[in-house]
Design an enzyme around this catalytic site. Structure first.
Site, mmCIF file in Angstrom:
data_model
loop_
_atom_site.group_PDB
_atom_site.id
_atom_site.type_symbol
_atom_site.label_atom_id
_atom_site.label_comp_id
_atom_site.label_asym_id
_atom_site.label_seq_id
_atom_site.Cartn_x
_atom_site.Cartn_y
_atom_site.Cartn_z
ATOM 1 N N GLU A 58 -3.838 13.462 -3.940
ATOM 2 C CA GLU A 58 -2.690 12.896 -3.074
ATOM 3 C C GLU A 58 -1.133 13.535 -3.338
ATOM 4 O O GLU A 58 -0.615 13.336 -4.662
ATOM 5 C CB GLU A 58 -2.573 11.419 -2.957
ATOM 6 C CG GLU A 58 -3.688 10.570 -2.265
ATOM 7 C CD GLU A 58 -3.606 9.203 -2.299
ATOM 8 O OE1 GLU A 58 -2.295 8.667 -2.422
ATOM 9 O OE2 GLU A 58 -4.552 8.359 -2.536
ATOM 10 N N GLU A 61 -6.510 4.914 -8.253
ATOM 11 C CA GLU A 61 -5.198 4.198 -8.828
ATOM 12 C C GLU A 61 -5.453 2.763 -9.264
ATOM 13 O O GLU A 61 -4.868 2.015 -8.888
ATOM 14 C CB GLU A 61 -3.958 4.306 -7.754
ATOM 15 C CG GLU A 61 -3.971 5.535 -7.211
ATOM 16 C CD GLU A 61 -2.590 5.765 -6.213
ATOM 17 O OE1 GLU A 61 -2.300 4.594 -5.670
ATOM 18 O OE2 GLU A 61 -1.954 6.819 -5.928
HETATM 19 O O1 LIG Z 1 2.038 5.066 -0.112
HETATM 20 C C1 LIG Z 1 1.402 6.271 0.370
HETATM 21 C C2 LIG Z 1 -0.093 6.276 -0.331
HETATM 22 C C3 LIG Z 1 -0.901 5.152 0.111
HETATM 23 O O2 LIG Z 1 -1.163 5.339 1.468
HETATM 24 C C4 LIG Z 1 -2.491 5.565 -0.391
HETATM 25 O O3 LIG Z 1 -3.362 4.454 -0.304
HETATM 26 C C5 LIG Z 1 -2.288 5.229 -2.187
HETATM 27 O O4 LIG Z 1 -3.376 5.754 -2.818
HETATM 28 C C6 LIG Z 1 -0.764 5.738 -2.801
HETATM 29 N N1 LIG Z 1 -0.631 5.689 -3.962
HETATM 30 C C7 LIG Z 1 0.793 6.209 -3.980
HETATM 31 C C8 LIG Z 1 1.492 6.286 -5.321
HETATM 32 C C9 LIG Z 1 1.556 4.814 -5.653
HETATM 33 C C10 LIG Z 1 3.105 5.003 -6.426
HETATM 34 C C11 LIG Z 1 4.290 5.705 -5.894
HETATM 35 C C12 LIG Z 1 5.408 5.547 -6.524
HETATM 36 C C13 LIG Z 1 5.596 4.594 -7.629
HETATM 37 C C14 LIG Z 1 4.506 3.957 -7.896
HETATM 38 C C15 LIG Z 1 3.339 3.956 -7.462
HETATM 39 C C16 LIG Z 1 0.991 6.520 -2.619
HETATM 40 N N2 LIG Z 1 0.059 6.069 -1.937
#
Ligand SMILES: OC[C@@H]1[C@@H](O)[C@H](O)[C@@H](O)c2[nH]c(CCc3ccccc3)c[n+]21
Length: 451
Positions: free
Chosen positions: A355, A171
Site C-alpha cells: 500500500e 497491519e
Molecule cells: O488510510 C488509508 C489506508 C486504509 O484505507 C487501509 O485500509 C489500511 O490498510 C491503511 N493503513 C494505512 C497506514 C496506517 C497508518 C498511517 C500512518 C500512521 C499510522 C498508521 C493507511 N491505510
C-alpha cells in the site's frame, strides 16, 4: 550528480505493478447471500462510531460491479490486484458451516482477474472479524489462532493455484492500536491490558495460518505491516528514547516476532504490568518461515517525548512539510529508509510495497469525465522514485500496489477521504479514472522509465 530529469527510473524485469483495496471498504452488501455480520457492520451501525454515521452497506457496490472494476483494471494495464476476503461471507458464524455463495463471489472474481491477465494477491484478514467470533472474545481469545487457520484452510483449498500470493493479516498494528488500545476502530476497546494480548494472538493466528498453508498450499504466503519510520525531533536523551519506543511499538512489534522470534525489549517498558508473559511455544508458532513481506508506507513521524498514553512519544508537525488530507506528511525519503532498514534488520526477504497513496481534496468530475489530481500524481511519482532508490541500494522490492484502486470507505472517517486513482460517485456509483490512473498506466507501460 544526477539531475532528476535524466535519471533512468526503469524498474527490474518482472516488477509487479498493481493497486489495492479491502473488502469492507469497497464491496457493500455485507449481509448478502448468507453472509454474517462483521465487527465493522456492527461498529458502523453503532451511533457515533463513524463520521456522519457512514457504513459499508453500499460502499462502492463492488459486490455487484466487480466485473466492471476488473475491466477498468485491465484498461489501466494493472498486472496485479490486491484485495481482501470478508471472513463472514465464507464462514457466517466465523467457524463451521461454509457459505458456498460467499466462496463463489471470490472464486468468480479470481477467475475474472486471471482471464484479464491480472495476478490476484489475496489478503485473508483486513480488519472485518465475524461478529460471531467477537462475541466469543475475538482476538482476545487464544482460540482465534485455530479459528483463523480453519478460515484460511477453506480458502487455500478453494483458491490456491489460482491465487499464488497470499497474505495472512493486514497491519496487526492498526488492528490492535485502533481496535483495542485507543478504540477508534472496531471493536472499539480502550484497554492497555487487552492490546498486547490481541497483538500476541494476532501473531499466533498468523503463524497458525502459515502452518495451515504449508499443509494445503503450494505457493507464496506473507504478512503485511504498516511501517512509519521514526526520526527524532532532537538529539536529547528524552526524544531519542521516545523515538526508540515509538519505533519498537509500531515498526518492530510485529516483524520481530514474525521474523526473529522475539519481541522488542521496549514493549515491556511501554506496557509495564500489562505486558503478558509469553511462552517459547507461542514464539515458535509465530515465527513461521514466510515467502515475502508486504510493507504499507504512507508517511514518517518526527518524534519527541511527550506525556501521551502509554507510549510517551508523539509526532511533531513539520512547518515546512507538505501534508495530505489525512494529516500525513509527504516524505518519500522515508520509504527508501524503510526499505533499506527492513533489509538491514531482517535480511533479503522479498518485499512488496502493498500500500502507498494519499488522500487529497479532489475536484469534482469535470466535463468530459476528467478528475485532475496533480498532487496525487506528484505523491505517487516521488514514492516510486524512492522505491527505485532502494532497489538501486540492493533491496529486493518485487512490486507496488497503489492505495487505492477506488475511492472507498475510509473506516471511521467514512467517505470523507478519497485515496482512489479511480473516482467513485457515491450517489450514482459511477467510476471515473482520475488523471493519476492515466499517469500510472503510462508508468506501468514504460516499466517506470516515464517517472
Ligand atoms: O488510510 C488509508 C489506508 C486504509 O484505507 C487501509 O485500509 C489500511 O490498510 C491503511 N493503513 C494505512 C497506514 C496506517 C497508518 C498511517 C500512518 C500512521 C499510522 C498508521 C493507511 N491505510
Amino acid at each position: 550528480m544526477h539531475l532528476t530529469q535524466d535519471k533512468d527510473y526503469r524498474f527490474p524485469e518482472g516488477f509487479l505493478w498493481g493497486a489495492a483495496t479491502a473488502a469492507h471498504q469497497i464491496e457493500g452488501s455485507p449481509l448478502a447471500d448468507g453472509a454474517g455480520p462483521s465487527i465493522w457492520t456492527r461498529f458502523a451501525h453503532t451511533p457515533g462510531m463513524t463520521l456522519n454515521g457512514d457504513t459499508g452497506d453500499v460502499a462502492c457496490d463492488h459486490y455487484h460491479r466487480w466485473k466492471e472494476d476488473v475491466r477498468l483494471m485491465r484498461e489501466l494495464g494493472l498486472q496485479a490486484y490486491r484485495f481482501s476476503v470478508s471472513w463472514s461471507r465464507i464462514l457466517p458464524g466465523g467457524t463451521g458451516r461454509v457459505n458456498r455463495k460467499g466462496l463463489d463471489f471470490y472464486s468468480r472474481l479470481v477467475d475474472e482477474l486471471l482471464a484479464n491477465g491480472i495476478e490476484p494477491l489475496l489478503t485473508l484478514y483486513h480488519w472485518d472479524l465475524p461478529a460471531a467470533l467477537d462475541d466469543r472474545g475475538g482476538w482476545l481469545n487464544r482460540d482465534c489462532a485455530d479459528w483463523f487457520a480453519e478460515y484460511g484452510s477453506v480458502l487455500f483449498r478453494e483458491l490456491d493455484g489460482r491465487v499464488k500470493k497470499w497474505v495472512t493479516l493486514n497491519e496487526p498494528w492498526v488492528i490492535t492500536d485502533g481496535g483495542y488500545l485507543h478504540g477508534a476502530l472496531a471493536p472499539g476497546h480502550r484497554n492497555r491490558y487487552e492490546a498486547p494480548i490481541a497483538s500476541h494472538n494476532l501473531m499466533r493466528a498468523h503463524g497458525a495460518a502459515v502452518q495451515a498453508y504449508r499443509a494445503e498450499g503450494r505457493h507464496d504466503i506473507g504478512l503485511v505491516v504498516n511501517i512509519e519510520p521514526k526520526y527524532p525531533a532532537s538529539d536529547s536523551s528524552g526524544d531519542l528514547a521516545a523515538t526508540r519506543r515509538a519505533h519498537a511499538y509500531m515498526n518492530e512489534q510485529y516483524l520481530h516476532p514474525a521474523l526473529l522470534g522475539r519481541y522488542p525489549d521496549e514493549l515491556a517498558e511501554i506496557f509495564g504490568d500489562a505486558w503478558p508473559q509469553v511462552s517459547d511455544a507461542d514464539m515458535r508458532q509465530i515465527r513461521q518461515p514466510i515467502d515475502f513481506i508486504g510493507i504499507n508506507y504512507y508517511t514518517r513521524a518526527v518524534t519527541r517525548a511527550d506525556d501521551s498514553w502509554p507510549l510517551r512519544a508523539g509526532s511533531v508537525r513539520q512547518p515546512l512539510g507538505t501534508y495530505t488530507e489525512t494529516g500525513w506528511e509527504v516524505f518519500p525519503q522515508g520509504l527508501t529508509d524503510t526499505l533499506v532498514w527492513f533489509r538491514d534488520t531482517y535480511g533479503d526477504l522479498p518485499i512488496y510495497v502493498t500500500e502507498n497513496g494519499a488522500a487529497f481534496f479532489d475536484p469534482p468530475v469535470a466535463e468530459g469525465g476528467r478528475v485532475r489530481d496533480p498532487l496525487r500524481i506528484d505523491y505517487l511519482r516521488k514514492h516510486l522514485r524512492a522505491i527505485h532508490d532502494a532497489i538501486a541500494a540492493g533491496v529486493d522490492v518485487r512490486g507496488y500496489m497503489a492505495w487505492s484502486l477506488l475511492d472507498n470507505l475510509e473506516w471511521s472517517l467514512g467517505y470523507s477521504k478519497r485515496f482512489g486513482i479511480i473516482h467513485v460517485d457515491y450517489g450514482t456509483l459511477e467510476r471515473t479514472p482520475k488523471d493519476s490512473a492515466r499517469w500510472f498506466s503510462g508508468i506501468i507501460g514504460s516499466h517506470g522509465r516515464a517517472l
